[in-house]
Write a protein that holds these residues in place. Structure first.
Motif, PDB file in Angstrom:
ATOM      1  N   THR A  11       0.924  -1.250   0.117  1.00  0.00           N
ATOM      2  CA  THR A  11      -0.029  -0.035   0.067  1.00  0.00           C
ATOM      3  C   THR A  11       0.913   1.167  -0.024  1.00  0.00           C
ATOM      4  O   THR A  11       0.252   2.475  -0.426  1.00  0.00           O
ATOM      5  N   ALA A  12       2.098   1.173   0.260  1.00  0.00           N
ATOM      6  CA  ALA A  12       2.769   2.451   0.346  1.00  0.00           C
ATOM      7  C   ALA A  12       3.304   2.822  -1.043  1.00  0.00           C
ATOM      8  O   ALA A  12       3.475   1.978  -1.956  1.00  0.00           O
ATOM      9  N   ALA A  13       3.359   4.301  -1.163  1.00  0.00           N
ATOM     10  CA  ALA A  13       3.717   4.752  -2.395  1.00  0.00           C
ATOM     11  C   ALA A  13       5.243   4.782  -2.400  1.00  0.00           C
ATOM     12  O   ALA A  13       5.970   5.099  -1.308  1.00  0.00           O
ATOM     13  N   PRO A  14       5.864   4.816  -3.598  1.00  0.00           N
ATOM     14  CA  PRO A  14       7.401   4.781  -3.628  1.00  0.00           C
ATOM     15  C   PRO A  14       7.661   5.891  -3.088  1.00  0.00           C
ATOM     16  O   PRO A  14       7.207   7.062  -3.182  1.00  0.00           O
ATOM     17  N   ALA A  15       9.087   6.126  -2.982  1.00  0.00           N
ATOM     18  CA  ALA A  15       9.736   7.321  -2.184  1.00  0.00           C
ATOM     19  C   ALA A  15       9.726   8.084  -3.333  1.00  0.00           C
ATOM     20  O   ALA A  15       9.597   9.629  -3.218  1.00  0.00           O
ATOM     21  N   ASP A  16       9.902   8.011  -4.509  1.00  0.00           N
ATOM     22  CA  ASP A  16      10.179   8.962  -5.717  1.00  0.00           C
ATOM     23  C   ASP A  16       8.737   9.041  -6.499  1.00  0.00           C
ATOM     24  O   ASP A  16       8.366   8.019  -7.244  1.00  0.00           O
ATOM     25  N   SER A  17       8.121   9.724  -6.140  1.00  0.00           N
ATOM     26  CA  SER A  17       6.495   9.961  -6.610  1.00  0.00           C
ATOM     27  C   SER A  17       6.548  11.392  -7.193  1.00  0.00           C
ATOM     28  O   SER A  17       5.246  12.041  -7.198  1.00  0.00           O
ATOM     29  N   SER A  18       7.630  12.100  -7.813  1.00  0.00           N
ATOM     30  CA  SER A  18       7.813  13.214  -8.193  1.00  0.00           C
ATOM     31  C   SER A  18       6.785  13.401  -9.291  1.00  0.00           C
ATOM     32  O   SER A  18       6.405  14.939  -9.512  1.00  0.00           O
ATOM     33  N   LYS A  19       6.511  12.575  -9.985  1.00  0.00           N
ATOM     34  CA  LYS A  19       5.588  12.670 -11.220  1.00  0.00           C
ATOM     35  C   LYS A  19       4.152  12.633 -10.974  1.00  0.00           C
ATOM     36  O   LYS A  19       3.327  12.839 -12.004  1.00  0.00           O
ATOM     37  N   SER A 233      -0.114  13.512 -19.579  1.00  0.00           N
ATOM     38  CA  SER A 233       1.124  12.937 -20.199  1.00  0.00           C
ATOM     39  C   SER A 233       1.442  11.824 -19.303  1.00  0.00           C
ATOM     40  O   SER A 233       1.069  11.512 -18.413  1.00  0.00           O
ATOM     41  N   PHE A 234       2.394  10.848 -20.048  1.00  0.00           N
ATOM     42  CA  PHE A 234       3.048   9.710 -19.420  1.00  0.00           C
ATOM     43  C   PHE A 234       4.256   9.433 -19.758  1.00  0.00           C
ATOM     44  O   PHE A 234       4.604   9.451 -20.972  1.00  0.00           O
ATOM     45  N   ALA A 235       5.231   9.670 -18.810  1.00  0.00           N
ATOM     46  CA  ALA A 235       6.738   9.551 -19.062  1.00  0.00           C
ATOM     47  C   ALA A 235       6.922   7.955 -19.254  1.00  0.00           C
ATOM     48  O   ALA A 235       6.919   7.194 -18.281  1.00  0.00           O
ATOM     49  N   ALA A 236       6.986   7.392 -20.505  1.00  0.00           N
ATOM     50  CA  ALA A 236       7.034   6.003 -20.720  1.00  0.00           C
ATOM     51  C   ALA A 236       8.261   5.348 -20.534  1.00  0.00           C
ATOM     52  O   ALA A 236       8.588   4.172 -20.419  1.00  0.00           O
ATOM     53  N   ALA A 237       9.582   6.399 -20.639  1.00  0.00           N
ATOM     54  CA  ALA A 237      11.039   5.832 -20.614  1.00  0.00           C
ATOM     55  C   ALA A 237      11.325   5.546 -18.988  1.00  0.00           C
ATOM     56  O   ALA A 237      10.623   5.763 -18.040  1.00  0.00           O
TER      57      ALA A 237
END
Length: 256
Positions: A11-19, A233-237
């Motif tokens: 359930t936790a969100a990843p530490a990097d959720s800048s997007k 938008s979606f950053a696919a890379a």
């Protein structure tokens, strides 16, 4: 051998959720989560994390309050008895699910919930479990069990790999297109060589395994659609596309 993920891990969100963070709802994990279907949620979460997005995993079981804000809906399979347990609650939240589906919310529906999102499921003993009518299909229980590895081809997603184990025979109505054409296995029924269904942004399938680890194109369709709807938008890379190749090759080579 690693330990199974804890509830906090799921359930936790990843530490990097800048997007940004997507809210992923799993329907009825207590009753409709066999053959590793929770793995589909884990794949979505991980593929978001690799790209710098967060994932908030929500669970809905019978009697819970349905969340107001949902970006992706995931439903798994269950025994006929599990479908009976959830049928009244599913009917109660059906208007909300129909609203989400018609609005274009991406959904992944596997096996039992694939059946119940249709018009009805008549079990082998004659019990009729009403569906919620999101998908134009009907299912009837049969005497033949359709079980084994499946390979199917889709113009949209390429070659699809999975494992089926069901006695339900599902027939699509005029409002649906099949997800794929079966080259190994049965699929929706023992007659037509169709597997699953596509409607708006819904992907429905009988395939367990879990489905998404071996079929990242489907996972990325769900994520891209959700991100574009929410963020524009979606950053696919950021994802190595070859990660799933060994599993796909192994699955395709296994006997039925």
């Amino acid at each position: 051998m690693t330990d199974a993920p804890s509830a906090a891990d799921l359930t936790a969100a990843p530490a990097d959720s800048s997007k940004g963070t997507l809210r992923i709802l799993q329907l009825y994990p207590r009753e409709m989560n066999i053959y590793g279907d929770y793995g589909n949620v884990l794949v979505l979460k991980q593929r978001l994390a690799w790209r710098g997005y967060g994932a908030e995993i929500l669970e809905y079981d019978a009697g819970d309050a349905f969340p107001d804000d949902v970006d992706v809906v995931v439903g798994g399979g269950g025994q006929d008895s599990g479908q009976v347990v959830i049928q009244d609650d599913l009917q109660a939240i059906a208007p909300r699910l129909r609203e989400l589906a018609e609005d274009g919310t991406p959904m992944l529906l596997i096996c039992g919930l694939y059946q119940l999102f249709g018009r009805s499921f008549r079990t082998h003993d004659g019990t009729v479990i009403p569906g919620i009518g999101v998908l134009d299909l009907e299912t009837r229980g049969g005497t033949e069990r359709l079980i084994g590895n499946v390979v199917a081809t889709s113009e949209e997603f390429g070659e699809i790999h999975g494992y089926e184990n069901h006695s339900g025979q599902t027939f699509l109505g005029a409002g649906l297109e099949p997800l794929a054409t079966v080259t190994k296995g049965a699929g929706n029924n023992s007659e037509e060589k169709h597997e699953g269904a596509r409607y708006k942004n819904i992907v429905a399938s009988y395939l367990h395994g879990s489905l998404l680890p071996k079929n990242p194109a489907i996972a990325d369709f769900l994520l891209r659609t959700a991100a574009e709807r929410k963020f524009g938008s979606f950053a696919a890379a950021g994802v190595d596309g070859s990660r799933a190749d060994p599993a796909r090759q192994h699955a395709g080579a296994r006997p039925r």
